[in-house]
Design a protein around this motif. Structure first.
Motif, PDB file in Angstrom:
ATOM      1  N   GLY A 160       3.057  -6.484 -10.308  1.00  0.00           N
ATOM      2  CA  GLY A 160       2.862  -7.695 -10.861  1.00  0.00           C
ATOM      3  C   GLY A 160       1.100  -8.418 -11.788  1.00  0.00           C
ATOM      4  N   ALA A 161       0.251  -8.441 -12.431  1.00  0.00           N
ATOM      5  CA  ALA A 161      -0.815  -8.317 -12.107  1.00  0.00           C
ATOM      6  C   ALA A 161      -1.806  -7.554 -11.807  1.00  0.00           C
ATOM      7  CB  ALA A 161      -1.065  -9.832 -11.517  1.00  0.00           C
ATOM      8  N   GLY A 162      -1.453  -5.905 -11.738  1.00  0.00           N
ATOM      9  CA  GLY A 162      -1.939  -5.845 -11.639  1.00  0.00           C
ATOM     10  C   GLY A 162      -1.600  -4.449 -10.435  1.00  0.00           C
ATOM     11  N   LYS A 163      -0.922  -5.353  -9.859  1.00  0.00           N
ATOM     12  CA  LYS A 163      -0.576  -5.439  -7.960  1.00  0.00           C
ATOM     13  C   LYS A 163       0.500  -4.931  -7.834  1.00  0.00           C
ATOM     14  CE  LYS A 163      -3.846  -7.945  -6.445  1.00  0.00           C
ATOM     15  NZ  LYS A 163      -5.330  -8.341  -7.702  1.00  0.00           N
ATOM     16  N   SER A 164       0.650  -3.342  -6.968  1.00  0.00           N
ATOM     17  CA  SER A 164       1.764  -2.960  -6.961  1.00  0.00           C
ATOM     18  C   SER A 164       2.685  -3.736  -5.199  1.00  0.00           C
ATOM     19  CB  SER A 164       2.086  -1.684  -6.127  1.00  0.00           C
ATOM     20  OG  SER A 164       2.901  -1.149  -5.439  1.00  0.00           O
ATOM     21  N   LEU A 165       4.290  -4.146  -5.126  1.00  0.00           N
ATOM     22  CA  LEU A 165       4.243  -4.581  -4.726  1.00  0.00           C
ATOM     23  C   LEU A 165       4.556  -3.755  -2.970  1.00  0.00           C
ATOM     24  CD1 LEU A 165       6.368  -7.214  -2.805  1.00  0.00           C
ATOM     25  CD2 LEU A 165       7.598  -6.592  -4.695  1.00  0.00           C
ATOM     26  N   LYS A 166       4.933  -1.923  -3.973  1.00  0.00           N
ATOM     27  CA  LYS A 166       5.161  -1.346  -2.350  1.00  0.00           C
ATOM     28  C   LYS A 166       3.919  -0.738  -2.268  1.00  0.00           C
ATOM     29  CE  LYS A 166       6.972   3.386  -2.773  1.00  0.00           C
ATOM     30  NZ  LYS A 166       8.125   4.322  -3.107  1.00  0.00           N
ATOM     31  N   GLY A 167       3.247  -1.112  -2.806  1.00  0.00           N
ATOM     32  CA  GLY A 167       1.749   0.077  -2.429  1.00  0.00           C
ATOM     33  C   GLY A 167       0.161  -0.690  -1.837  1.00  0.00           C
ATOM     34  N   HIS A 168       0.555  -2.323  -2.253  1.00  0.00           N
ATOM     35  CA  HIS A 168      -0.824  -3.144  -1.711  1.00  0.00           C
ATOM     36  C   HIS A 168      -0.968  -3.156  -0.048  1.00  0.00           C
ATOM     37  CE1 HIS A 168       2.886  -6.277  -1.530  1.00  0.00           C
ATOM     38  NE2 HIS A 168       1.906  -7.131  -0.462  1.00  0.00           N
ATOM     39  N   VAL A 169      -2.570  -3.631  -0.405  1.00  0.00           N
ATOM     40  CA  VAL A 169      -2.421  -3.537   1.125  1.00  0.00           C
ATOM     41  C   VAL A 169      -2.876  -5.394   0.623  1.00  0.00           C
ATOM     42  CG1 VAL A 169      -3.160  -1.554   1.150  1.00  0.00           C
ATOM     43  CG2 VAL A 169      -4.921  -3.261  -0.234  1.00  0.00           C
ATOM     44  N   HIS A 170      -3.380  -5.897   2.203  1.00  0.00           N
ATOM     45  CA  HIS A 170      -3.994  -6.773   2.355  1.00  0.00           C
ATOM     46  C   HIS A 170      -5.308  -6.778   3.372  1.00  0.00           C
ATOM     47  CE1 HIS A 170      -0.114  -9.767   1.741  1.00  0.00           C
ATOM     48  NE2 HIS A 170       0.570  -8.530   1.545  1.00  0.00           N
ATOM     49  N   LEU A 171      -5.847  -8.035   2.614  1.00  0.00           N
ATOM     50  CA  LEU A 171      -7.404  -7.819   3.524  1.00  0.00           C
ATOM     51  C   LEU A 171      -7.512  -9.463   4.433  1.00  0.00           C
ATOM     52  CD1 LEU A 171      -9.978  -7.141   0.726  1.00  0.00           C
ATOM     53  CD2 LEU A 171      -8.892  -5.854   2.244  1.00  0.00           C
ATOM     54  N   GLY A 172      -7.660  -9.134   5.701  1.00  0.00           N
ATOM     55  CA  GLY A 172      -7.986 -10.234   6.622  1.00  0.00           C
ATOM     56  C   GLY A 172      -7.062  -9.952   7.467  1.00  0.00           C
ATOM     57  N   VAL A 173      -6.039  -8.894   7.603  1.00  0.00           N
ATOM     58  CA  VAL A 173      -5.413  -9.214   9.115  1.00  0.00           C
ATOM     59  C   VAL A 173      -5.266  -8.959  10.038  1.00  0.00           C
ATOM     60  CG1 VAL A 173      -2.872  -7.920   9.587  1.00  0.00           C
ATOM     61  CG2 VAL A 173      -3.999  -7.801   7.120  1.00  0.00           C
ATOM     62  N   GLN A 174      -4.514  -9.684  11.298  1.00  0.00           N
ATOM     63  CA  GLN A 174      -5.548 -10.651  12.706  1.00  0.00           C
ATOM     64  C   GLN A 174      -4.067 -10.002  13.369  1.00  0.00           C
ATOM     65  OE1 GLN A 174      -7.048 -14.030  13.070  1.00  0.00           O
ATOM     66  NE2 GLN A 174      -8.740 -13.236  11.923  1.00  0.00           N
ATOM     67  N   PRO A 175      -4.114  -9.383  14.406  1.00  0.00           N
ATOM     68  CA  PRO A 175      -2.623  -9.531  15.347  1.00  0.00           C
ATOM     69  C   PRO A 175      -2.152 -10.912  15.917  1.00  0.00           C
ATOM     70  CG  PRO A 175      -4.920  -8.533  16.148  1.00  0.00           C
ATOM     71  CD  PRO A 175      -5.493  -9.081  15.401  1.00  0.00           C
ATOM     72  N   GLY A 177       0.095 -14.050  16.295  1.00  0.00           N
ATOM     73  CA  GLY A 177       0.920 -15.535  14.374  1.00  0.00           C
ATOM     74  C   GLY A 177       0.235 -14.825  12.807  1.00  0.00           C
ATOM     75  N   GLY A 178      -0.720 -14.849  12.844  1.00  0.00           N
ATOM     76  CA  GLY A 178      -1.822 -15.010  11.718  1.00  0.00           C
ATOM     77  C   GLY A 178      -1.330 -15.089  10.679  1.00  0.00           C
ATOM     78  N   LEU A 179      -1.164 -15.691   9.130  1.00  0.00           N
ATOM     79  CA  LEU A 179      -1.216 -15.082   7.956  1.00  0.00           C
ATOM     80  C   LEU A 179      -2.372 -13.979   7.219  1.00  0.00           C
ATOM     81  CD1 LEU A 179      -0.203 -18.232   6.530  1.00  0.00           C
ATOM     82  CD2 LEU A 179       1.352 -16.646   7.745  1.00  0.00           C
ATOM     83  N   SER A 180      -1.919 -13.525   6.258  1.00  0.00           N
ATOM     84  CA  SER A 180      -2.657 -12.012   6.001  1.00  0.00           C
ATOM     85  C   SER A 180      -2.939 -12.861   5.004  1.00  0.00           C
ATOM     86  CB  SER A 180      -1.781 -10.705   5.583  1.00  0.00           C
ATOM     87  OG  SER A 180      -0.849 -11.233   4.580  1.00  0.00           O
ATOM     88  N   GLY A 181      -4.297 -11.786   3.957  1.00  0.00           N
ATOM     89  CA  GLY A 181      -5.093 -12.823   2.785  1.00  0.00           C
ATOM     90  C   GLY A 181      -3.935 -12.413   1.894  1.00  0.00           C
ATOM     91  N   LYS A 182      -4.994 -12.987   0.635  1.00  0.00           N
ATOM     92  CA  LYS A 182      -3.747 -12.033  -0.843  1.00  0.00           C
ATOM     93  C   LYS A 182      -3.733 -10.952  -0.995  1.00  0.00           C
ATOM     94  CE  LYS A 182      -4.594 -16.382  -2.925  1.00  0.00           C
ATOM     95  NZ  LYS A 182      -5.401 -16.516  -4.261  1.00  0.00           N
ATOM     96  N   PRO A 183      -2.793  -9.651  -1.797  1.00  0.00           N
ATOM     97  CA  PRO A 183      -2.879  -8.972  -1.684  1.00  0.00           C
ATOM     98  C   PRO A 183      -3.606  -8.405  -2.460  1.00  0.00           C
ATOM     99  CG  PRO A 183      -1.081  -9.911  -2.475  1.00  0.00           C
ATOM    100  CD  PRO A 183      -1.844 -10.781  -2.243  1.00  0.00           C
ATOM    101  N   GLN A 184      -4.427  -7.249  -2.164  1.00  0.00           N
ATOM    102  CA  GLN A 184      -5.808  -6.342  -2.910  1.00  0.00           C
ATOM    103  C   GLN A 184      -5.427  -5.351  -3.698  1.00  0.00           C
ATOM    104  OE1 GLN A 184      -8.915  -7.849  -2.729  1.00  0.00           O
ATOM    105  NE2 GLN A 184      -7.747  -9.577  -2.047  1.00  0.00           N
TER     106      GLN A 184
END
Length: 184
Positions: A160-175, A177-184
């Motif tokens: 969707g919009a060039g972003k792979s549901l299967k292969g996208h990555v998230h930035l700003g992931v912290q160990p 209970g935090g929420l990740s950032g938007k897919p890149q």
């Protein structure tokens, strides 16, 4: 004994050309004005099939037709076919098979280009009911929204919009209970 001229007249009266002047869809009949100003009563038209498989393609007012009158009896006439005319010319001039409808819809197949087409006028809809399922093989392009009341499944990936549901990555992931950032 019947004179030769009588035979010619009788044969000539068997098959005639005319123009449809009225159509009664409920009864499956039409009235035809024959070239010499004679108008038939309500007469049937031939269909390509009328048994367990049935077709329905009524003639239209103004359509030029061929009328068969068995034994030259106009009370037993039937429309056996149509003829193209200046008012209703051929819808194509190639090897294709084509049905063109009053509202401009065209459904055809061109064996030269191997193309099946259905061109419908603005506001037209298509309904396919297949409780057993519908299968398409080949690439599919949709110019418009897609809505589903069920699950949409992709066997390999969904993009969707060039972003792979299967292969996208998230930035700003912290160990934790935090929420990740938007897919890149």
């Amino acid at each position: 004994m019947v004179a030769a001229t009588d035979n010619q007249r009788l044969i000539g009266d068997l098959i005639r050309e005319g123009v449809v002047v009225s159509v009664d869809h409920a009864s499956g009949t039409a009235r035809v004005e024959i070239a010499d100003e004679l108008t038939t009563g309500d007469i049937p038209w031939l269909e390509s099939r009328a048994g367990s498989t049935r077709t329905w393609s009524p003639p239209a007012v103004g359509e030029q037709v061929v009328v068969l009158a068995p034994e030259a009896d106009t009370a037993r006439c039937m429309i056996i076919g149509s003829l193209s005319s200046d008012a209703h010319p051929h819808p194509a001039n190639d090897a294709s098979t084509l049905a063109e409808y009053e509202d401009g819809a065209r459904i055809g197949y061109d064996p030269v280009s191997h193309a099946l087409t259905a061109l419908l006028p603005g506001g037209a809809t298509v309904l396919i009911v297949a409780d057993g399922g519908l299968s398409l093989k080949g690439h599919l392009t949709v110019d418009g929204d897609i809505n589903s009341t069920g699950t949409i499944t992709g066997a390999t990936d969904v993009v969707g919009a060039g972003k792979s549901l299967k292969g996208h990555v998230h930035l700003g992931v912290q160990p934790g209970g935090g929420l990740s950032g938007k897919p890149q």
